[in-house]
Design a protein around this motif. Structure first.
Motif, short mmCIF file in Angstrom:
data_model
loop_
_atom_site.label_atom_id
_atom_site.label_comp_id
_atom_site.label_asym_id
_atom_site.label_seq_id
_atom_site.Cartn_x
_atom_site.Cartn_y
_atom_site.Cartn_z
N SER A 17 2.10 -5.27 0.46
CA SER A 17 1.05 -4.35 0.90
C SER A 17 1.13 -3.02 0.14
O SER A 17 0.10 -2.39 -0.11
N MET A 18 2.33 -2.61 -0.23
CA MET A 18 2.46 -1.37 -1.01
C MET A 18 1.82 -1.56 -2.40
O MET A 18 1.15 -0.66 -2.90
N LYS A 19 2.03 -2.75 -2.99
CA LYS A 19 1.43 -3.02 -4.30
C LYS A 19 -0.10 -3.06 -4.18
O LYS A 19 -0.80 -2.53 -5.03
N LYS A 20 -0.58 -3.69 -3.12
CA LYS A 20 -2.03 -3.77 -2.90
C LYS A 20 -2.62 -2.37 -2.74
O LYS A 20 -3.64 -2.04 -3.36
N ASN A 21 -1.97 -1.54 -1.93
CA ASN A 21 -2.46 -0.17 -1.74
C ASN A 21 -2.44 0.62 -3.04
O ASN A 21 -3.36 1.38 -3.33
N HIS A 22 -1.39 0.43 -3.82
CA HIS A 22 -1.30 1.12 -5.12
C HIS A 22 -2.45 0.68 -6.02
O HIS A 22 -3.09 1.51 -6.68
N ALA A 23 -2.72 -0.61 -6.06
CA ALA A 23 -3.80 -1.13 -6.91
C ALA A 23 -5.16 -0.62 -6.44
O ALA A 23 -5.99 -0.21 -7.25
N VAL A 24 -5.39 -0.62 -5.13
CA VAL A 24 -6.67 -0.13 -4.59
C VAL A 24 -6.86 1.35 -4.93
O VAL A 24 -7.93 1.77 -5.38
N GLN A 25 -5.81 2.15 -4.75
CA GLN A 25 -5.91 3.58 -5.08
C GLN A 25 -6.16 3.79 -6.56
O GLN A 25 -6.93 4.68 -6.95
N ALA A 26 -5.55 2.98 -7.40
CA ALA A 26 -5.75 3.11 -8.85
C ALA A 26 -7.20 2.80 -9.22
O ALA A 26 -7.81 3.49 -10.04
N VAL A 27 -7.77 1.76 -8.61
CA VAL A 27 -9.17 1.39 -8.90
C VAL A 27 -10.12 2.48 -8.41
O VAL A 27 -11.03 2.88 -9.14
#
Length: 146
Positions: free
Chosen positions: A62-72
């Motif tokens: 979930s941390m990776k997913k949140n990081h990816a969403v924030q980056a996009v």
């Protein structure tokens, strides 16, 4: 003019009007179309970047997913596009992860760090202090109810 000719003429006029309206609608929404086209490639890049970040430091899924969403979201904002529905970005990131699952296996993830004896001892002290505070609070409540 026969009835068939009249119906064909009316349908042709209606179809022409509908196609013209759709064309102008898509031109007006070219900004949204641009965002949707960019979203897929941004999501793929963000998922790979988040996975690579997990190589050097421990990150949960979930941390990776949140990081990816924030980056996009940040990349879209930097491009001058606003994100009104974050769920669209989340869906794009999840889709990119699913499509690249085999590729992402090439990036070994950092193991979960184990706490040191000193950290465990400190945590035990904090727990003991909080338990003492809880006993104290219960005593105060009992005195107020008495």
């Amino acid at each position: 003019m026969t009835l068939t000719d009249m119906i064909v003429t009316i349908l042709t006029a209606i179809i022409t009007a509908v196609i013209g309206y759709c064309g102008s609608y898509f031109v007006k929404n070219s900004r949204a179309l641009s965002m949707l086209r960019a979203l897929e490639s941004l999501a793929k890049d963000a998922v790979i970047a988040a996975q690579k970040l997990g190589v050097t430091e421990y990150l949960t899924g979930s941390m990776k997913k949140n990081h990816a969403v924030q980056a996009v979201v940040q990349a879209l904002l930097d491009a001058g596009l606003t994100v009104k529905d974050k769920q669209v970005v989340i869906n794009a990131v999840e889709k990119a992860y699913a499509q690249q699952a085999e590729l992402l296996k090439n990036y070994p993830q950092a193991p979960k760090p184990t706490p040191t004896d000193e950290e465990l001892e400190k945590a035990k002290e904090v727990v003991a202090q909080k338990e003492a505070e809880l006993v104290e609070a219960k005593a105060k409540v009992a005195n107020l109810n008495a």
